[in-house]
Design a protein around this motif. Structure first.
Motif, PDB file in Angstrom:
ATOM      1  N   GLN A   4       0.825  -1.204   0.000  1.00  0.00           N
ATOM      2  CA  GLN A   4       0.000   0.000   0.000  1.00  0.00           C
ATOM      3  C   GLN A   4       0.859   1.253   0.000  1.00  0.00           C
ATOM      4  OE1 GLN A   4      -3.383   0.090  -0.288  1.00  0.00           O
ATOM      5  NE2 GLN A   4      -3.093   2.306  -0.518  1.00  0.00           N
ATOM      6  N   SER A   5       1.923   1.214   0.774  1.00  0.00           N
ATOM      7  CA  SER A   5       2.838   2.364   0.807  1.00  0.00           C
ATOM      8  C   SER A   5       3.481   2.586  -0.555  1.00  0.00           C
ATOM      9  CB  SER A   5       3.908   2.125   1.874  1.00  0.00           C
ATOM     10  OG  SER A   5       4.862   3.158   1.871  1.00  0.00           O
ATOM     11  N   LEU A   6       3.878   1.506  -1.222  1.00  0.00           N
ATOM     12  CA  LEU A   6       4.478   1.637  -2.556  1.00  0.00           C
ATOM     13  C   LEU A   6       3.466   2.182  -3.557  1.00  0.00           C
ATOM     14  CD1 LEU A   6       6.519  -1.690  -2.755  1.00  0.00           C
ATOM     15  CD2 LEU A   6       7.448   0.609  -2.507  1.00  0.00           C
ATOM     16  N   GLN A   7       2.221   1.710  -3.481  1.00  0.00           N
ATOM     17  CA  GLN A   7       1.196   2.200  -4.398  1.00  0.00           C
ATOM     18  C   GLN A   7       0.908   3.683  -4.168  1.00  0.00           C
ATOM     19  OE1 GLN A   7      -1.929  -0.594  -3.537  1.00  0.00           O
ATOM     20  NE2 GLN A   7      -1.347  -1.975  -5.201  1.00  0.00           N
ATOM     21  N   ASN A   8       0.896   4.089  -2.906  1.00  0.00           N
ATOM     22  CA  ASN A   8       0.721   5.516  -2.619  1.00  0.00           C
ATOM     23  C   ASN A   8       1.867   6.335  -3.193  1.00  0.00           C
ATOM     24  OD1 ASN A   8      -1.635   4.931  -1.234  1.00  0.00           O
ATOM     25  ND2 ASN A   8      -0.633   4.862   0.759  1.00  0.00           N
ATOM     26  N   SER A   9       3.081   5.793  -3.090  1.00  0.00           N
ATOM     27  CA  SER A   9       4.246   6.497  -3.651  1.00  0.00           C
ATOM     28  C   SER A   9       4.146   6.610  -5.162  1.00  0.00           C
ATOM     29  CB  SER A   9       5.531   5.759  -3.257  1.00  0.00           C
ATOM     30  OG  SER A   9       5.695   5.728  -1.853  1.00  0.00           O
ATOM     31  N   VAL A  10       3.645   5.553  -5.806  1.00  0.00           N
ATOM     32  CA  VAL A  10       3.494   5.594  -7.268  1.00  0.00           C
ATOM     33  C   VAL A  10       2.473   6.663  -7.663  1.00  0.00           C
ATOM     34  CG1 VAL A  10       2.615   4.294  -9.243  1.00  0.00           C
ATOM     35  CG2 VAL A  10       4.239   3.230  -7.688  1.00  0.00           C
ATOM     36  N   GLN A  11       1.385   6.742  -6.915  1.00  0.00           N
ATOM     37  CA  GLN A  11       0.378   7.777  -7.207  1.00  0.00           C
ATOM     38  C   GLN A  11       0.962   9.182  -7.034  1.00  0.00           C
ATOM     39  OE1 GLN A  11      -3.009   6.967  -4.741  1.00  0.00           O
ATOM     40  NE2 GLN A  11      -3.590   5.104  -5.850  1.00  0.00           N
ATOM     41  N   MET A  12       1.771   9.343  -6.003  1.00  0.00           N
ATOM     42  CA  MET A  12       2.423  10.643  -5.811  1.00  0.00           C
ATOM     43  C   MET A  12       3.369  10.951  -6.963  1.00  0.00           C
ATOM     44  SD  MET A  12       3.203  10.474  -1.717  1.00  0.00           S
ATOM     45  CE  MET A  12       4.193  11.970  -1.784  1.00  0.00           C
ATOM     46  N   ARG A  13       4.105   9.933  -7.414  1.00  0.00           N
ATOM     47  CA  ARG A  13       5.031  10.141  -8.530  1.00  0.00           C
ATOM     48  C   ARG A  13       4.261  10.462  -9.817  1.00  0.00           C
ATOM     49  NH1 ARG A  13       7.603  10.515  -4.898  1.00  0.00           N
ATOM     50  NH2 ARG A  13       9.623   9.640  -4.326  1.00  0.00           N
TER      51      ARG A  13
ATOM     52  N   ALA B 140       1.352  12.022 -10.034  1.00  0.00           N
ATOM     53  CA  ALA B 140       0.942  13.425  -9.936  1.00  0.00           C
ATOM     54  C   ALA B 140       2.145  14.351 -10.135  1.00  0.00           C
ATOM     55  CB  ALA B 140       0.287  13.675  -8.581  1.00  0.00           C
ATOM     56  N   GLU B 141       3.289  13.938  -9.592  1.00  0.00           N
ATOM     57  CA  GLU B 141       4.495  14.751  -9.753  1.00  0.00           C
ATOM     58  C   GLU B 141       4.913  14.817 -11.215  1.00  0.00           C
ATOM     59  OE1 GLU B 141       8.186  13.046  -8.286  1.00  0.00           O
ATOM     60  OE2 GLU B 141       8.641  14.936  -7.291  1.00  0.00           O
ATOM     61  N   LYS B 142       4.790  13.712 -11.934  1.00  0.00           N
ATOM     62  CA  LYS B 142       5.141  13.706 -13.354  1.00  0.00           C
ATOM     63  C   LYS B 142       4.251  14.652 -14.147  1.00  0.00           C
ATOM     64  CE  LYS B 142       5.721   9.772 -15.386  1.00  0.00           C
ATOM     65  NZ  LYS B 142       5.547   8.342 -15.743  1.00  0.00           N
TER      66      LYS B 142
ATOM     67  N   LEU C 254      12.165  15.480 -14.422  1.00  0.00           N
ATOM     68  CA  LEU C 254      11.110  14.599 -14.902  1.00  0.00           C
ATOM     69  C   LEU C 254      11.639  13.198 -15.151  1.00  0.00           C
ATOM     70  CD1 LEU C 254       8.208  14.226 -15.859  1.00  0.00           C
ATOM     71  CD2 LEU C 254       8.893  15.087 -18.106  1.00  0.00           C
ATOM     72  N   ALA C 255      12.849  13.091 -15.724  1.00  0.00           N
ATOM     73  CA  ALA C 255      13.425  11.771 -15.972  1.00  0.00           C
ATOM     74  C   ALA C 255      13.745  11.044 -14.668  1.00  0.00           C
ATOM     75  CB  ALA C 255      14.688  11.921 -16.815  1.00  0.00           C
ATOM     76  N   ALA C 256      14.231  11.787 -13.661  1.00  0.00           N
ATOM     77  CA  ALA C 256      14.505  11.163 -12.357  1.00  0.00           C
ATOM     78  C   ALA C 256      13.214  10.665 -11.712  1.00  0.00           C
ATOM     79  CB  ALA C 256      15.202  12.168 -11.445  1.00  0.00           C
ATOM     80  N   SER C 257      12.141  11.456 -11.828  1.00  0.00           N
ATOM     81  CA  SER C 257      10.859  11.024 -11.281  1.00  0.00           C
ATOM     82  C   SER C 257      10.358   9.776 -11.998  1.00  0.00           C
ATOM     83  CB  SER C 257       9.831  12.156 -11.401  1.00  0.00           C
ATOM     84  OG  SER C 257       8.577  11.759 -10.912  1.00  0.00           O
ATOM     85  N   ALA C 258      10.526   9.721 -13.318  1.00  0.00           N
ATOM     86  CA  ALA C 258      10.102   8.544 -14.067  1.00  0.00           C
ATOM     87  C   ALA C 258      10.924   7.316 -13.679  1.00  0.00           C
ATOM     88  CB  ALA C 258      10.224   8.812 -15.565  1.00  0.00           C
ATOM     89  N   ALA C 259      12.255   7.494 -13.489  1.00  0.00           N
ATOM     90  CA  ALA C 259      13.086   6.368 -13.068  1.00  0.00           C
ATOM     91  C   ALA C 259      12.685   5.882 -11.676  1.00  0.00           C
ATOM     92  CB  ALA C 259      14.554   6.785 -13.094  1.00  0.00           C
ATOM     93  N   ASP C 260      12.381   6.829 -10.790  1.00  0.00           N
ATOM     94  CA  ASP C 260      11.925   6.451  -9.456  1.00  0.00           C
ATOM     95  C   ASP C 260      10.612   5.673  -9.524  1.00  0.00           C
ATOM     96  OD1 ASP C 260      11.893   6.250  -6.743  1.00  0.00           O
ATOM     97  OD2 ASP C 260      11.182   8.279  -6.367  1.00  0.00           O
ATOM     98  N   GLN C 261       9.710   6.099 -10.415  1.00  0.00           N
ATOM     99  CA  GLN C 261       8.440   5.392 -10.553  1.00  0.00           C
ATOM    100  C   GLN C 261       8.655   3.990 -11.125  1.00  0.00           C
ATOM    101  OE1 GLN C 261       5.563   7.470 -12.892  1.00  0.00           O
ATOM    102  NE2 GLN C 261       3.875   6.165 -12.274  1.00  0.00           N
ATOM    103  N   ASP C 262       9.581   3.845 -12.083  1.00  0.00           N
ATOM    104  CA  ASP C 262       9.881   2.510 -12.615  1.00  0.00           C
ATOM    105  C   ASP C 262      10.409   1.589 -11.519  1.00  0.00           C
ATOM    106  OD1 ASP C 262       9.071   3.356 -15.087  1.00  0.00           O
ATOM    107  OD2 ASP C 262      11.101   3.821 -15.790  1.00  0.00           O
ATOM    108  N   TYR C 263      11.247   2.137 -10.656  1.00  0.00           N
ATOM    109  CA  TYR C 263      11.786   1.324  -9.555  1.00  0.00           C
ATOM    110  C   TYR C 263      10.675   0.923  -8.589  1.00  0.00           C
ATOM    111  CZ  TYR C 263      14.459   0.165  -5.364  1.00  0.00           C
ATOM    112  OH  TYR C 263      14.957  -0.473  -4.244  1.00  0.00           O
ATOM    113  N   LEU C 264       9.767   1.866  -8.311  1.00  0.00           N
ATOM    114  CA  LEU C 264       8.645   1.540  -7.429  1.00  0.00           C
ATOM    115  C   LEU C 264       7.734   0.486  -8.053  1.00  0.00           C
ATOM    116  CD1 LEU C 264       7.697   5.128  -6.181  1.00  0.00           C
ATOM    117  CD2 LEU C 264       8.762   3.317  -4.843  1.00  0.00           C
ATOM    118  N   GLN C 265       7.520   0.574  -9.355  1.00  0.00           N
ATOM    119  CA  GLN C 265       6.682  -0.421 -10.022  1.00  0.00           C
ATOM    120  C   GLN C 265       7.327  -1.804  -9.968  1.00  0.00           C
ATOM    121  OE1 GLN C 265       3.739  -0.147 -10.973  1.00  0.00           O
ATOM    122  NE2 GLN C 265       3.272   1.941 -11.606  1.00  0.00           N
ATOM    123  N   ALA C 266       8.643  -1.845 -10.125  1.00  0.00           N
ATOM    124  CA  ALA C 266       9.332  -3.134 -10.016  1.00  0.00           C
ATOM    125  C   ALA C 266       9.203  -3.695  -8.600  1.00  0.00           C
ATOM    126  CB  ALA C 266      10.798  -2.970 -10.397  1.00  0.00           C
ATOM    127  N   GLN C 267       9.320  -2.827  -7.598  1.00  0.00           N
ATOM    128  CA  GLN C 267       9.129  -3.277  -6.227  1.00  0.00           C
ATOM    129  C   GLN C 267       7.696  -3.785  -5.995  1.00  0.00           C
ATOM    130  OE1 GLN C 267      10.569   0.263  -4.008  1.00  0.00           O
ATOM    131  NE2 GLN C 267      11.934  -1.155  -2.971  1.00  0.00           N
TER     132      GLN C 267
END
Length: 803
Positions: free
Chosen positions: A158-167, A169-171, A218-231
């Protein structure tokens, strides 16, 4: 009713299509997820992915080295003036931002590569799974440990999914900032191209750096989101595997004698610890109370005042700690009682009545922890005390810091008071943790043993509760069911960034509801305003109706676009639908679209308006409505003609009231030869002037029009104003009545047609005088001839011969 039934049928079919994935997908996923996640990826796909990841990391490292080099070059610059120095500082700031986010991007790429390359640990090798053993019965304590770990993993998911949603919105926010940066680059480039000055060149360079900084972020945020999705993918796999293990071992859990001893010893130890802490704090509290009484009795010097202040603070902290410890004792007792009921539920020799009683007791314990009774505000007070303790600790920490900076001698006392309040807060944190634990355990145990109840009424209540919870989950899943996803792809820092916009059922329903509400409100407002304009502003009702209709169409379009933007539903979702409609319906709607556009042109040009008297083709009448498709013309005989707007626009239209509603009419008459023509003209003029609907300006005129066969021709022309209540034919009739009456009174006659008959013969006409007797004989002979059919048939021929 048929259209309504058809609409209901379509809605039911659509609802079935929407709900089917919501019900089928979870079951299918649960049945096949383990098989899917355990399948190895194809070798070629994995190699391509690894190669792409390596290239991205190498590119990120090269970009990082480039930024460092730019920082060194910028540091070596020597600004010539204050403006150049300010630009240097701005470049330094933007390059620092790039350096930070490029480092972030490289770290995330490395973490993602490490996560993909690291083989996930099989769930069977986890300590909590190994501790279960291979054969049933399984220890209930070990099952609880596995379920605790499963809850931890679900919280982590749930925490990871919340982080993805934040990312996400940030994107979206960063994409908008990148768009503005690109716009600034374009403007500064154009200005630098037209005015080649050093200031414009520096501005262009700064704009380019801002754009690069936005791209890197924007690219750093996208990379962070990819890492969160893999997690998320890894954690989901682990959760599903653990769920299957829990479902397998849960029916076979049991408590051995050693487990019972372990549980009771643990619970007894916790209760003893709480009792010991209560005794210690109570003893300390009593000592401080005694000391306070002694100091109050002595009251010798100022040192006693500071000591009294310290003791008051300590007594307050001890009081709150005592209150918390007593609550903790109560919770430990609840915990022990709950375990005793669970032991009864797991006991093999427990009867149905015993299990039912144990379940009821567990529900009472859960209800007492979640009471909403205003009289029993124990748990609300605990939360209030926690907040108060945090505020007091924050105040004491700030005071202690200021005393340490000032070198005060009260530091030790303040630190001791701070320590007491921190200990009290720790007690309340233990209370909250234990309460959550008891709630979690009682909910689990009630759910585990709900199916074992034999009491029919209790079973009905439990099933109803389960049904309600299931309905809520289904409603939530349907509300958040994603109908489709729209992706917006942008280029940033050399890579494509995809921003997804999920269109859910709830978002669609909310947009429809807002549209309906806004349309209804605006319809009510416009109806009221236009009604006031018609009543008080002398606005034509038909004009107001047409205006309102077009206003509602415009507002509907604006409202739809605004709500779609508010709900973050891009207009691109309608691209496919619009294309399909254009292809499939385009040819069939040519005439409708043609008339619709013609109606818009008529509305804006205002060549034909509501209330105008027009002649369109063979139709003459008053325009009553200009609609989307057709214009309504009401003829003078009461019939209404619907004329397509394209015909009105393309054909000749005579508008009698377009620029001037006045119309000239003419009445002709004759008077007999020998009548006074001038007097007759004056009488006719007076009749026209006396009529109320004949305009004074232009004034009516009377003409001596000619000499006719039977009399003298006189014509009168006059003007009337066309309108809704003006009938030209009635005015003509009124004038004729008046003229006839006034001429007759003046002795002026209107002549009959006269003819002179001239007989010309070569010889005199014979004249015969018949007597009465010969006339009667002639009649009798004619009657006798009529009774004979043959004679009757031959009579016309005989008469013809005589002629």
């Amino acid at each position: 009713m048929k259209p309504f039934r058809l609409l209901v049928s379509v809605c039911l079919v659509a609802l079935t299509v929407l709900l089917t994935p919501a019900f089928i997908a979870p079951a299918a996923a649960q049945a096949s997820l383990l098989n899917i996640v355990k399948k190895d990826n194809q070798t070629e796909d994995k190699a391509a992915t690894d190669q792409s990841s390596d290239e991205l990391r190498r590119q990120a490292e090269a970009d990082l080295d480039e930024v460092r080099q730019k920082l060194e070059e910028n540091a070596a610059l020597q600004p010539a003036d204050a403006a150049a120095a300010a630009d240097k500082e701005e470049r330094q700031r933007l390059l620092d931002i790039q350096l930070y986010f490029r480092n972030e991007k490289l770290w995330r790429l490395n973490d993602l590569a490490a996560l993909k390359n690291t083989a996930s640990t099989p769930v069977d090798t986890l300590p909590s799974v190994k501790a279960l053993g291979e054969k049933p019965p399984y220890s209930a304590l070990r099952v609880d440990a596995l379920r605790d770990e499963l809850d931890t993993q679900q919280d982590h998911l749930q925490s990871l999914q919340n982080s993805v949603q934040m990312r996400e919105a940030e994107k979206q926010f960063l994409s908008e900032r990148l768009r503005k940066a690109n716009e600034e680059v374009r403007l500064t480039s154009d200005k630098a191209a037209h005015e080649k000055t050093e200031a414009n060149r520096r501005n262009q360079e700064i704009a380019e750096l801002k754009k690069q900084a936005a791209e890197v972020e924007l690219a750093a945020s996208a990379a962070d989101q990819d890492y969160l999705q893999a997690q998320i993918s890894s954690v989901r796999q682990r959760i599903e595997e653990m769920k299957h293990i829990v479902a397998r071992v849960l029916p076979a859990q049991a408590l051995s004698e050693s487990n019972l001893n372990e549980i009771r010893n643990t619970l007894r130890t916790a209760q003893d610890k709480a009792s010991t802490e209560v005794d210690q704090v109570a003893a300390r509290h009593a000592k401080r109370l005694a000391e306070r009484q002694r100091l109050l009795a002595a009251s010798k010097n100022g040192n006693d005042a500071s000591r009294l202040a310290f003791i008051d603070q300590a007594l307050r902290a001890d009081s709150m700690a005592l209150e918390g410890l007593r609550t903790l004792q109560l919770l430990e007792q609840f915990h022990a009682d709950a375990w005793e009921q669970r032991i009864l539920l797991l006991a093999a020799d427990s009867t149905a009545e015993v299990r039912q009683s144990a379940l009821n007791a567990l529900r009472q314990i859960a209800a007492s922890l979640n009471t909403k009774d205003k009289k029993d505000n124990r748990w609300q007070q605990i939360a209030i005390n926690q907040e108060n303790l945090r505020a007091i600790i924050a105040d004491l920490e700030a005071r202690t810091t200021s005393l340490m900076q000032g070198g005060s001698a009260q530091i030790a006392a303040e630190k001791e008071v701070l320590s007491l309040y921190r200990n009290a807060l720790t007690i309340y944190d233990r209370i909250a943790q234990l309460a959550r634990r008891i709630n979690q355990e009682t909910a689990r145990w009630i759910g585990d043993f709900t199916g074992a109840e034999n009491n029919e009424s209790a079973l009905a209540g439990l099933r109803l509760n389960d049904l309600w919870q299931t309905a809520k989950r289904v409603a939530y899943s349907v509300w958040n069911y994603e109908l489709f996803t729209v992706e917006d792809i942008s280029q940033a820092d050399g890579q494509k960034i995809t921003i997804s916009y999920g269109i859910t059922v709830g978002k669609s329903i909310g947009a429809i509801f807002l549209f309906g509400l806004g349309y209804w409100l605006f319809a009510r407002i416009t109806k009221r305003i236009l009604a006031l304009l018609v009543e008080r502003g002398n606005v034509n009702a038909q004009v107001a109706s047409v205006t309102r209709r077009w206003l509602m169409i415009s507002v509907s379009v604006l409202l739809a676009v605004s709500i779609l933007n508010l709900a973050r539903i891009p207009l691109t979702v309608f691209t496919f639908v619009g294309g399909a409609l254009a292809i499939g319906v385009g040819f069939g709607t040519q005439t409708i679209i043609k008339n619709f556009i013609s109606g818009i042109i008529l509305l804006f040009e205002r060549k034909v308006r509501v209330g105008d008297i027009v002649v369109i083709g063979d139709v003459t009448g008053t325009v009553t409505n200009v609609d989307l498709r057709a214009t309504t013309v009401k003829a003078f005989d009461g019939t209404e003609a619907l004329i397509p707007n394209s015909n009105v626009l393309e054909n000749q239209v005579i508008n009698w009231t377009y620029s001037d509603p006045r119309l000239r009419r003419e009445i002709g008459l004759q008077i007999e030869y020998g009548a006074p023509v001038r007097d007759a003209a004056n009488i006719i003029m007076e009749c026209a002037q006396a009529h109320g609907q004949v305009l004074k300006s232009p004034a009516p005129e009377v003409y001596f029009d000619g000499f006719a066969d039977s009399g003298l021709d006189i014509a009168m022309t006059f003007w009337i104003e066309l309108g809704a209540h003006t009938n030209g034919r009635r005015i003509d009739s009124d004038l004729r009545f008046m003229i006839e009456k006034r001429l007759a009174a003046a002795g002026i006659n209107i002549p009959f047609p006269t003819r002179d008959v001239n007989l010309r013969a070569a010889s005199p006409l014979p004249v015969t005088m018949a007597t009465a007797q010969s006339a009667q004989e002639s009649k009798k002979s004619d009657a006798g001839q009529d009774t004979d059919p043959q004679k009757k048939h031959d009579a016309p021929a005989a008469k013809a011969k005589q002629r």
